[in-house]
Design a protein around this motif. Structure first.
Motif: not given
Length: 127
Positions: A64, A74, A113-114, A117, A120-121, A126-127
């Motif tokens: 990525r 992260l 964006e982070s 993410l 989502r994590l 994580a995709d």
């Protein structure tokens, strides 16, 4: 190979490190010792917990275009989120001194964006 500034070769020629000795007054010595004892007590009072995010790996990051330093950032942000229930947009200090080669690090400001993410994590995606 040699780095642009001759880093490896310069390091090979550098003198080995030596312990520095300071002459300080007894009063200052007592203050330094008190500060050392206080820092040791603070470190001893810390709790350590670990978490594994199995969907994130070096190959995941490489695929990525995320640097390993980015993955570490992260992880700091994810830990901060889990500890505080939120994210911080400020430059936050964090200590990794308890770990091998640890130092004082920083948690970088969070981007949209982070934050997405991290959400989502937390959800296991994580995709």
């Amino acid at each position: 190979g040699e780095h642009e500034a001759g880093g490896r070769r310069a390091a090979a020629r550098a003198a080995p490190p030596r312990r520095l000795r300071f002459d300080v007054s007894p009063e200052l010595g007592a203050k330094v010792e008190a500060a050392r004892a206080c820092a040791a007590a603070e470190a001893a009072a810390l709790d350590l917990d670990t978490a594994t995010v199995r969907s994130v790996s070096a190959s995941w990051a490489k695929g990525r275009g995320v640097s390993l330093d980015g993955v570490v950032q992260l992880s700091f942000q994810l830990a901060h989120r889990r500890l505080t229930g939120g994210l911080s947009s400020t430059y936050e200090a964090c200590s990794t001194q308890s770990f091998s080669h640890g130092r004082t690090e920083v948690i970088r400001p969070v981007t949209r964006e982070s934050a997405a993410l991290l959400q989502r994590l937390e959800e296991g995606d994580a995709d």
